[in-house]
Design a protein around this motif. Structure first.
Motif, PDB file in Angstrom:
ATOM      1  N   VAL A  72      27.990 -18.116  53.849  1.00 13.55           N
ATOM      2  CA  VAL A  72      29.244 -18.745  54.263  1.00 13.55           C
ATOM      3  C   VAL A  72      29.035 -19.563  55.537  1.00 13.55           C
ATOM      4  CG1 VAL A  72      31.584 -18.330  55.099  1.00 13.55           C
ATOM      5  CG2 VAL A  72      30.700 -17.013  53.164  1.00 13.55           C
ATOM      6  N   ILE A  73      28.280 -19.024  56.484  1.00 10.70           N
ATOM      7  CA  ILE A  73      28.004 -19.744  57.735  1.00 10.70           C
ATOM      8  C   ILE A  73      27.306 -21.074  57.454  1.00 10.70           C
ATOM      9  CG2 ILE A  73      26.519 -19.745  59.782  1.00 10.70           C
ATOM     10  CD1 ILE A  73      27.218 -16.913  60.281  1.00 10.70           C
ATOM     11  N   LEU A  74      26.286 -21.034  56.582  1.00 16.29           N
ATOM     12  CA  LEU A  74      25.550 -22.258  56.267  1.00 16.29           C
ATOM     13  C   LEU A  74      26.462 -23.302  55.633  1.00 16.29           C
ATOM     14  CD1 LEU A  74      22.187 -20.818  54.852  1.00 16.29           C
ATOM     15  CD2 LEU A  74      22.560 -21.963  57.042  1.00 16.29           C
ATOM     16  N   SER A  75      27.335 -22.860  54.736  1.00 17.54           N
ATOM     17  CA  SER A  75      28.250 -23.806  54.090  1.00 17.54           C
ATOM     18  C   SER A  75      29.214 -24.423  55.099  1.00 17.54           C
ATOM     19  CB  SER A  75      29.032 -23.099  52.985  1.00 17.54           C
ATOM     20  OG  SER A  75      28.179 -22.698  51.940  1.00 17.54           O
ATOM     21  N   ILE A  76      29.726 -23.609  56.023  1.00 17.92           N
ATOM     22  CA  ILE A  76      30.647 -24.111  57.046  1.00 17.92           C
ATOM     23  C   ILE A  76      29.941 -25.100  57.971  1.00 17.92           C
ATOM     24  CG2 ILE A  76      31.984 -23.452  59.076  1.00 17.92           C
ATOM     25  CD1 ILE A  76      32.723 -20.862  57.610  1.00 17.92           C
ATOM     26  N   ILE A  77      28.698 -24.796  58.357  1.00 19.89           N
ATOM     27  CA  ILE A  77      27.917 -25.704  59.200  1.00 19.89           C
ATOM     28  C   ILE A  77      27.661 -27.013  58.465  1.00 19.89           C
ATOM     29  CG2 ILE A  77      25.657 -26.079  60.277  1.00 19.89           C
ATOM     30  CD1 ILE A  77      25.596 -23.099  60.934  1.00 19.89           C
ATOM     31  N   GLY A  78      27.341 -26.893  57.170  1.00 21.09           N
ATOM     32  CA  GLY A  78      27.080 -28.092  56.370  1.00 21.09           C
ATOM     33  C   GLY A  78      28.281 -29.014  56.303  1.00 21.09           C
ATOM     34  N   GLU A  79      29.474 -28.425  56.197  1.00 21.26           N
ATOM     35  CA  GLU A  79      30.686 -29.243  56.139  1.00 21.26           C
ATOM     36  C   GLU A  79      31.003 -29.858  57.504  1.00 21.26           C
ATOM     37  OE1 GLU A  79      34.885 -28.578  54.013  1.00 21.26           O
ATOM     38  OE2 GLU A  79      34.602 -27.320  55.786  1.00 21.26           O
ATOM     39  N   LYS A  80      30.833 -29.061  58.552  1.00 25.03           N
ATOM     40  CA  LYS A  80      31.182 -29.533  59.894  1.00 25.03           C
ATOM     41  C   LYS A  80      30.280 -30.669  60.356  1.00 25.03           C
ATOM     42  CE  LYS A  80      32.098 -27.890  64.576  1.00 25.03           C
ATOM     43  NZ  LYS A  80      32.163 -26.705  65.474  1.00 25.03           N
ATOM     44  N   TYR A  81      28.977 -30.564  60.039  1.00 24.25           N
ATOM     45  CA  TYR A  81      28.028 -31.572  60.503  1.00 24.25           C
ATOM     46  C   TYR A  81      27.578 -32.512  59.387  1.00 24.25           C
ATOM     47  CZ  TYR A  81      27.802 -28.700  64.698  1.00 24.25           C
ATOM     48  OH  TYR A  81      28.129 -28.006  65.849  1.00 24.25           O
ATOM     49  N   ASN A  82      28.304 -32.464  58.279  1.00 19.48           N
ATOM     50  CA  ASN A  82      28.050 -33.362  57.160  1.00 19.48           C
ATOM     51  C   ASN A  82      26.599 -33.268  56.657  1.00 19.48           C
ATOM     52  OD1 ASN A  82      28.888 -35.216  55.230  1.00 19.48           O
ATOM     53  ND2 ASN A  82      28.298 -36.993  56.488  1.00 19.48           N
ATOM     54  N   ILE A  83      26.115 -32.025  56.560  1.00 19.67           N
ATOM     55  CA  ILE A  83      24.775 -31.785  55.993  1.00 19.67           C
ATOM     56  C   ILE A  83      24.986 -31.282  54.566  1.00 19.67           C
ATOM     57  CG2 ILE A  83      22.581 -30.590  56.280  1.00 19.67           C
ATOM     58  CD1 ILE A  83      23.293 -30.175  59.231  1.00 19.67           C
ATOM     59  N   HIS A  84      24.820 -32.182  53.617  1.00 23.30           N
ATOM     60  CA  HIS A  84      25.254 -31.912  52.246  1.00 23.30           C
ATOM     61  C   HIS A  84      24.571 -30.694  51.632  1.00 23.30           C
ATOM     62  CE1 HIS A  84      26.932 -32.751  48.315  1.00 23.30           C
ATOM     63  NE2 HIS A  84      25.715 -32.643  47.798  1.00 23.30           N
ATOM     64  N   TYR A  85      23.264 -30.586  51.803  1.00 21.69           N
ATOM     65  CA  TYR A  85      22.553 -29.504  51.122  1.00 21.69           C
ATOM     66  C   TYR A  85      22.938 -28.115  51.644  1.00 21.69           C
ATOM     67  CZ  TYR A  85      19.350 -29.519  55.138  1.00 21.69           C
ATOM     68  OH  TYR A  85      18.817 -29.455  56.404  1.00 21.69           O
ATOM     69  N   LEU A  86      23.440 -28.049  52.886  1.00 24.08           N
ATOM     70  CA  LEU A  86      23.871 -26.752  53.420  1.00 24.08           C
ATOM     71  C   LEU A  86      25.158 -26.260  52.763  1.00 24.08           C
ATOM     72  CD1 LEU A  86      23.188 -26.878  57.279  1.00 24.08           C
ATOM     73  CD2 LEU A  86      21.861 -25.764  55.479  1.00 24.08           C
ATOM     74  N   LEU A  87      25.879 -27.179  52.133  1.00 23.19           N
ATOM     75  CA  LEU A  87      27.097 -26.775  51.436  1.00 23.19           C
ATOM     76  C   LEU A  87      26.789 -25.845  50.264  1.00 23.19           C
ATOM     77  CD1 LEU A  87      29.049 -30.170  51.398  1.00 23.19           C
ATOM     78  CD2 LEU A  87      29.654 -28.098  52.656  1.00 23.19           C
ATOM     79  N   TYR A  88      25.536 -25.854  49.824  1.00 22.41           N
ATOM     80  CA  TYR A  88      25.127 -24.960  48.733  1.00 22.41           C
ATOM     81  C   TYR A  88      24.729 -23.577  49.261  1.00 22.41           C
ATOM     82  CZ  TYR A  88      25.004 -28.976  45.567  1.00 22.41           C
ATOM     83  OH  TYR A  88      25.350 -30.064  44.803  1.00 22.41           O
ATOM     84  N   GLY A  89      24.879 -23.376  50.556  1.00 28.51           N
ATOM     85  CA  GLY A  89      24.483 -22.093  51.147  1.00 28.51           C
ATOM     86  C   GLY A  89      25.216 -20.912  50.546  1.00 28.51           C
ATOM     87  N   ASP A  90      26.502 -21.085  50.264  1.00 25.11           N
ATOM     88  CA  ASP A  90      27.299 -19.997  49.693  1.00 25.11           C
ATOM     89  C   ASP A  90      26.802 -19.633  48.296  1.00 25.11           C
ATOM     90  OD1 ASP A  90      29.514 -18.154  49.889  1.00 25.11           O
ATOM     91  OD2 ASP A  90      30.550 -19.410  48.435  1.00 25.11           O
ATOM     92  N   ALA A  91      26.535 -20.673  47.482  1.00 25.87           N
ATOM     93  CA  ALA A  91      26.024 -20.433  46.127  1.00 25.87           C
ATOM     94  C   ALA A  91      24.628 -19.819  46.174  1.00 25.87           C
ATOM     95  CB  ALA A  91      26.010 -21.731  45.331  1.00 25.87           C
TER      96      ALA A  91
END
Length: 299
Positions: free
Chosen positions: A167-186
């Protein structure tokens, strides 16, 4: 001791059942509302744990029953069945989470809400406390059923921890527009599935070994052998076998004593050996001893 062991087993199972009900409702609800696949998967795992807790409650009383005419070796393997059942449940849960995780990669990733972090962290703390308590009691009373519950809690610990970081990685990915981190939750949900799978295979392997009457570990047999050879009248160990029967051990021995001893003398040696083994190793429930004649001139 038996009554206390059964009482403790039921108390641990009831505590696991109640806590899993609360965590299931909380994590499934948060997972759906906050859009977290890993927290939702962790909630499904807790739902499966409810079934496992019920299974343990069903067998803990049976396993402590004394031997009877139909079950002369006791009912200890009932706990092994519950251990295997928990292993099967965890295995099926891991497969389900894998499927959901793969589907998450195929869809459009979105960061979960912050409340998913709180749910994962709360689950981690609660399960860590439950795991420590269950494992301590399981080892104290040598209960396969309680230890299975402890491993079930351990699976939740690693699942909640993985969900938290996912969840942390996905939130960081959204906040800093790092697309691949949005897959952190999955990705976290797949890690959860892998860790649960490992624990399920460990439980299944242990239960299968006991049901197949696998000989106990060589270091333990060596301890038994050392005690046997402390008796000067025992000249040789012809065979030694030991198997776990749930929370206790059954030991088979073939020993050689001098051929000119009387039946009573041989019986006294066997009785004293049995008593000594059971005194030193309280988990040995039965000792079956066969005596062979020893002929020094033929050695």
């Amino acid at each position: 001791m038996v009554h206390e062991r059964e009482k403790v087993g039921k108390r641990v199972a009831w505590l696991a059942l109640i806590s899993n009900c609360i965590l299931t409702i909380g994590k499934v609800a948060v997972g759906l509302l906050a859009g977290s696949e890993s927290v939702f998967a962790d909630g499904i795992h807790s739902a499966a744990d409810i079934v496992a807790s019920i299974a343990v409650l069903a067998v803990v009383g049976i396993s402590n029953k004394p031997p009877d005419e139909d079950h002369p070796f006791g009912h200890g393997k009932a706990e092994v069945l519950s251990e295997g059942f928990v292993g099967i449940i965890l295995f099926l849960v891991s497969i389900y989470i894998v499927v959901e995780g793969v589907l998450g990669f195929l869809g459009k990733p979105e960061a979960p809400e912050y409340i998913a972090l709180i749910a994962a962290l709360f689950s981690y703390v609660a399960k860590h406390l439950l795991y420590r308590n269950s494992m301590k009691l399981g080892e104290k009373y040598n209960s396969k059923a309680i230890i299975a519950i402890a491993f079930d809690h351990k699976a939740d610990i690693v699942a909640s921890l993985a969900a938290f970081f996912g969840v942390i990685l996905s939130i960081i990915g959204e906040k800093y527009n790092i697309h691949y981190l949005l897959y952190g939750d999955a990705a976290a949900s797949l890690i959860v599935a892998f860790l649960i799978l490992r624990i399920s295979l460990k439980l299944l392997g242990s239960s299968i070994d006991i049901l197949m009457d696998k000989n106990i570990e060589k270091p333990v047999l060596s301890q038994y052998r050392k005690v046997v050879m402390e008796f000067p009248d025992i000249k040789r160990i012809d065979r030694m076998r030991a198997r776990t029967h749930g929370h206790y051990i059954i030991l088979d021995l073939r020993i050689s004593v001098n051929f000119d001893l009387s039946i009573k003398e041989g019986h006294d040696i066997a009785r004293n050996l049995r008593d000594d083994l059971q005194t030193r190793f309280p988990d040995i429930s039965e000792v079956f001893i066969h005596i062979n004649p020893y002929f020094p001139d033929k050695e």
